[in-house]
Design a protein around this motif. Structure first.
Motif, PDB file in Angstrom:
ATOM      1  N   GLN A   1       0.895  -1.324   0.212  1.00 24.32           N
ATOM      2  CA  GLN A   1      -0.046  -0.036   0.078  1.00 24.32           C
ATOM      3  C   GLN A   1       0.857   1.216  -0.102  1.00 24.32           C
ATOM      4  OE1 GLN A   1      -2.937  -0.629   3.251  1.00 24.32           O
ATOM      5  NE2 GLN A   1      -4.343   0.638   1.755  1.00 24.32           N
ATOM      6  N   LEU A   2       1.790   1.129   0.739  1.00 22.42           N
ATOM      7  CA  LEU A   2       2.799   2.351   0.714  1.00 22.42           C
ATOM      8  C   LEU A   2       3.271   2.653  -0.590  1.00 22.42           C
ATOM      9  CD1 LEU A   2       4.173   4.629   2.901  1.00 22.42           C
ATOM     10  CD2 LEU A   2       6.061   2.974   2.796  1.00 22.42           C
ATOM     11  N   THR A   3       3.776   1.663  -1.087  1.00 23.58           N
ATOM     12  CA  THR A   3       4.586   2.035  -2.335  1.00 23.58           C
ATOM     13  C   THR A   3       3.577   1.793  -3.672  1.00 23.58           C
ATOM     14  OG1 THR A   3       5.066  -0.569  -2.677  1.00 23.58           O
ATOM     15  CG2 THR A   3       6.855   1.009  -1.758  1.00 23.58           C
ATOM     16  N   LYS A   4       2.574   1.621  -3.080  1.00 21.44           N
ATOM     17  CA  LYS A   4       1.063   1.449  -4.297  1.00 21.44           C
ATOM     18  C   LYS A   4       1.634   0.606  -5.619  1.00 21.44           C
ATOM     19  CE  LYS A   4      -1.423   5.910  -3.837  1.00 21.44           C
ATOM     20  NZ  LYS A   4      -1.476   7.050  -4.693  1.00 21.44           N
ATOM     21  N   VAL A   5       1.884  -0.591  -5.334  1.00 19.95           N
ATOM     22  CA  VAL A   5       2.180  -1.601  -6.099  1.00 19.95           C
ATOM     23  C   VAL A   5       1.436  -1.583  -7.694  1.00 19.95           C
ATOM     24  CG1 VAL A   5       2.362  -4.171  -6.526  1.00 19.95           C
ATOM     25  CG2 VAL A   5       3.108  -3.323  -4.383  1.00 19.95           C
ATOM     26  N   GLY A   6       0.153  -1.474  -7.652  1.00 18.56           N
ATOM     27  CA  GLY A   6      -0.670  -1.408  -8.938  1.00 18.56           C
ATOM     28  C   GLY A   6       0.063  -0.293  -9.825  1.00 18.56           C
ATOM     29  N   LEU A   7      -0.203   0.738  -9.073  1.00 13.76           N
ATOM     30  CA  LEU A   7       0.091   2.000  -9.798  1.00 13.76           C
ATOM     31  C   LEU A   7       1.606   1.803 -10.261  1.00 13.76           C
ATOM     32  CD1 LEU A   7      -0.522   4.774 -10.730  1.00 13.76           C
ATOM     33  CD2 LEU A   7       0.778   5.615  -8.332  1.00 13.76           C
ATOM     34  N   SER A   8       2.451   1.453  -9.271  1.00 15.28           N
ATOM     35  CA  SER A   8       4.093   1.267  -9.689  1.00 15.28           C
ATOM     36  C   SER A   8       4.112   0.345 -10.879  1.00 15.28           C
ATOM     37  CB  SER A   8       4.615   0.850  -8.513  1.00 15.28           C
ATOM     38  OG  SER A   8       4.701   1.801  -7.403  1.00 15.28           O
ATOM     39  N   LEU A   9       3.381  -0.710 -10.922  1.00 11.64           N
ATOM     40  CA  LEU A   9       3.649  -1.615 -11.945  1.00 11.64           C
ATOM     41  C   LEU A   9       3.174  -1.093 -13.469  1.00 11.64           C
ATOM     42  CD1 LEU A   9       2.524  -5.128 -10.455  1.00 11.64           C
ATOM     43  CD2 LEU A   9       4.855  -4.132 -11.062  1.00 11.64           C
ATOM     44  N   SER A  10       1.815  -0.279 -13.315  1.00  9.46           N
ATOM     45  CA  SER A  10       1.704   0.459 -14.603  1.00  9.46           C
ATOM     46  C   SER A  10       2.743   1.215 -15.095  1.00  9.46           C
ATOM     47  CB  SER A  10       0.189   0.920 -14.455  1.00  9.46           C
ATOM     48  OG  SER A  10       0.266   2.325 -13.628  1.00  9.46           O
ATOM     49  N   VAL A  11       3.225   2.027 -14.153  1.00  7.91           N
ATOM     50  CA  VAL A  11       4.270   2.937 -14.685  1.00  7.91           C
ATOM     51  C   VAL A  11       5.584   2.044 -15.285  1.00  7.91           C
ATOM     52  CG1 VAL A  11       5.982   4.589 -13.656  1.00  7.91           C
ATOM     53  CG2 VAL A  11       3.703   4.875 -13.218  1.00  7.91           C
ATOM     54  N   VAL A  12       5.815   0.994 -14.498  1.00  8.59           N
ATOM     55  CA  VAL A  12       6.933   0.134 -15.150  1.00  8.59           C
ATOM     56  C   VAL A  12       6.483  -0.237 -16.600  1.00  8.59           C
ATOM     57  CG1 VAL A  12       8.100  -2.139 -14.873  1.00  8.59           C
ATOM     58  CG2 VAL A  12       7.995  -0.675 -12.933  1.00  8.59           C
ATOM     59  N   PHE A  13       5.237  -0.700 -16.601  1.00 10.25           N
ATOM     60  CA  PHE A  13       4.702  -1.039 -18.044  1.00 10.25           C
ATOM     61  C   PHE A  13       5.009  -0.015 -19.082  1.00 10.25           C
ATOM     62  CE2 PHE A  13       1.471  -1.325 -21.119  1.00 10.25           C
ATOM     63  CZ  PHE A  13       1.622  -2.640 -21.753  1.00 10.25           C
ATOM     64  N   SER A  14       4.830   1.291 -18.733  1.00  7.17           N
ATOM     65  CA  SER A  14       5.193   2.378 -19.639  1.00  7.17           C
ATOM     66  C   SER A  14       6.563   2.506 -20.015  1.00  7.17           C
ATOM     67  CB  SER A  14       4.668   3.576 -18.904  1.00  7.17           C
ATOM     68  OG  SER A  14       3.198   3.811 -19.098  1.00  7.17           O
ATOM     69  N   SER A  15       7.346   2.364 -18.945  1.00  2.27           N
ATOM     70  CA  SER A  15       8.851   2.605 -19.372  1.00  2.27           C
ATOM     71  C   SER A  15       9.307   1.287 -20.151  1.00  2.27           C
ATOM     72  CB  SER A  15       9.625   2.571 -17.996  1.00  2.27           C
ATOM     73  OG  SER A  15       9.381   1.650 -17.145  1.00  2.27           O
ATOM     74  N   LEU A  16       8.811   0.287 -19.908  1.00  2.00           N
ATOM     75  CA  LEU A  16       9.276  -1.025 -20.661  1.00  2.00           C
ATOM     76  C   LEU A  16       8.776  -0.839 -22.179  1.00  2.00           C
ATOM     77  CD1 LEU A  16       8.803  -3.837 -18.218  1.00  2.00           C
ATOM     78  CD2 LEU A  16      10.895  -2.690 -18.658  1.00  2.00           C
ATOM     79  N   ALA A  17       7.590  -0.566 -22.210  1.00  2.00           N
ATOM     80  CA  ALA A  17       6.838   0.025 -23.812  1.00  2.00           C
ATOM     81  C   ALA A  17       7.888   1.070 -24.438  1.00  2.00           C
ATOM     82  CB  ALA A  17       5.637   0.551 -23.572  1.00  2.00           C
ATOM     83  N   GLY A  18       8.331   2.065 -23.666  1.00  3.33           N
ATOM     84  CA  GLY A  18       9.095   3.039 -24.305  1.00  3.33           C
ATOM     85  C   GLY A  18      10.657   2.521 -24.384  1.00  3.33           C
ATOM     86  N   TYR A  19      11.146   1.455 -23.638  1.00  2.00           N
ATOM     87  CA  TYR A  19      12.321   0.927 -24.042  1.00  2.00           C
ATOM     88  C   TYR A  19      12.316   0.373 -25.262  1.00  2.00           C
ATOM     89  CZ  TYR A  19      16.466  -2.089 -23.942  1.00  2.00           C
ATOM     90  OH  TYR A  19      17.448  -2.949 -24.314  1.00  2.00           O
ATOM     91  N   LEU A  20      10.996  -0.587 -25.489  1.00  2.00           N
ATOM     92  CA  LEU A  20      11.117  -1.419 -26.592  1.00  2.00           C
ATOM     93  C   LEU A  20      11.022  -0.661 -27.934  1.00  2.00           C
ATOM     94  CD1 LEU A  20       8.304  -4.049 -25.271  1.00  2.00           C
ATOM     95  CD2 LEU A  20      10.906  -4.466 -25.677  1.00  2.00           C
ATOM     96  N   LEU A  21      10.149   0.422 -27.689  1.00  2.00           N
ATOM     97  CA  LEU A  21      10.250   1.521 -28.969  1.00  2.00           C
ATOM     98  C   LEU A  21      11.495   2.198 -29.227  1.00  2.00           C
ATOM     99  CD1 LEU A  21       6.747   3.397 -28.212  1.00  2.00           C
ATOM    100  CD2 LEU A  21       7.082   2.153 -30.207  1.00  2.00           C
ATOM    101  N   GLY A  22      12.439   2.284 -28.280  1.00  2.00           N
ATOM    102  CA  GLY A  22      13.672   3.084 -28.681  1.00  2.00           C
ATOM    103  C   GLY A  22      14.811   2.216 -29.013  1.00  2.00           C
ATOM    104  N   ALA A  23      14.603   0.844 -28.449  1.00  2.00           N
ATOM    105  CA  ALA A  23      15.817  -0.043 -28.636  1.00  2.00           C
ATOM    106  C   ALA A  23      16.072  -0.461 -30.029  1.00  2.00           C
ATOM    107  CB  ALA A  23      15.700  -1.112 -27.648  1.00  2.00           C
ATOM    108  N   GLU A  24      17.225  -0.224 -30.668  1.00  2.00           N
ATOM    109  CA  GLU A  24      17.509  -0.995 -31.817  1.00  2.00           C
ATOM    110  C   GLU A  24      17.839  -2.435 -31.620  1.00  2.00           C
ATOM    111  OE1 GLU A  24      20.479   0.842 -34.080  1.00  2.00           O
ATOM    112  OE2 GLU A  24      19.744   2.801 -33.825  1.00  2.00           O
TER     113      GLU A  24
END
Length: 301
Positions: free
Chosen positions: A23-46
């Protein structure tokens, strides 16, 4: 018999502590943010490096977890006033502030170190995100509805951060990813602010645009939704560097955005919580699917 009850007690204690940590680290929200950054990585990575993906996921989770922990430390008294938040570990007094602070600080240090190991720019954007969220957005919430604009900046960093982690470069492509997630924050967050209006009021927060829960506020929601749809399809013009999409993808995104727009117009007409909830859920669906669609489109080039 005694040892059985002890082990049950330990298990219960552990599940309570673990639940509080989540609850303190809001796991659900944190995982959705991680999902975003991984999508950004896949878009940028050669070329995709699994080791960087793992580091980005852990570093990203730690950064968001830290922001959420700091936020709950600052807002523990106002959280106690709201039904939605009064059972969080700090207002419910299941966790003390010093424990939460240790978690927040260690998450910050570890998260920054991990992002720095990917590249220094990733760590810089991670640090900016935590600073803006905890030091500016959180205190501003009690002062002005404009806090939503400030909060949209750290909220829009994860998608862009993934691209920066992949390329060690900040240019038009991650700027575009930032803009998309930036405009998305407004209809999403104002739909939540509509639903939580009375609760927020109790805590002294007024997060609706211009402070009112009325048709004028919904017009703002509709304007930002239209802006979101437009920026989402700009890559089809091939003016955004290495980040571009097929025309058919742009059509799919317009249809997807039209769902949000439809619920925005319904909210304007009826002004009930039902429409606000539909808008909020459709916005979550939009940001999830758009990231998946961009990645699929890239690999179909």
């Amino acid at each position: 018999m005694q040892s059985t009850s002890n082990s049950i007690h330990k298990k219960t204690n552990f599940s309570v502590v673990f639940g509080d940590f989540k609850q303190l680290t809001k796991v659900g929200l944190s995982l959705s943010v991680v999902f975003s950054s991984l999508a950004g990585y896949l878009l940028g990575a050669e070329e995709i490096k699994i080791s960087i993906l793992i580091l980005l996921a852990i570093g990203g989770y730690l950064m968001v977890g830290a922001s959420n922990a700091f936020n709950q430390i600052i807002e523990k008294d106002t959280d106690a006033l709201m039904k939605r938040t009064k059972n969080r570990p700090l207002p419910a007094k299941r966790m003390n502030v010093s424990t939460a602070l240790v978690i927040a600080v260690s998450f910050t240090v570890l998260g920054l170190a991990i992002l720095y190991s990917i590249n220094p720019k990733s760590a810089l954007f991670g640090a900016i995100s935590i600073f803006l969220y905890t030091s500016i957005y959180t205190p501003l919430k009690a002062v002005t509805p404009l806090s939503v604009f400030v909060g949209a900046i750290p909220g829009a960093i994860p998608f862009m951060l993934g691209w920066v982690a992949a390329t060690n470069d900040f240019s038009i492509e991650p700027g575009m990813l930032f803009l998309i997630q930036f405009f998305w924050q407004f209809p999403h967050f104002w739909a939540i602010a509509w639903l939580q209006y009375d609760e927020y009021k109790k805590a002294g927060f007024n997060l609706m645009p211009m402070g009112q829960k009325n048709k004028k506020a919904v017009i703002q929601i509709i304007i930002y939704t239209v802006c979101l749809i437009i920026v989402s399809i700009i890559p089809v013009l091939k003016m955004t560097g290495a980040f571009y999409i097929h025309p058919i993808t742009a059509v799919i995104l317009v249809l997807l955005g039209s769902t949000m727009l439809y619920y925005g117009v319904k909210l304007y007409k009826h002004q009930t919580d039902k429409e606000a909830r539909q808008l909020m859920l459709s916005s979550v669906l939009y940001i999830t699917l758009i990231q998946v669609i961009y990645v699929v489109d890239k690999f179909l080039h």
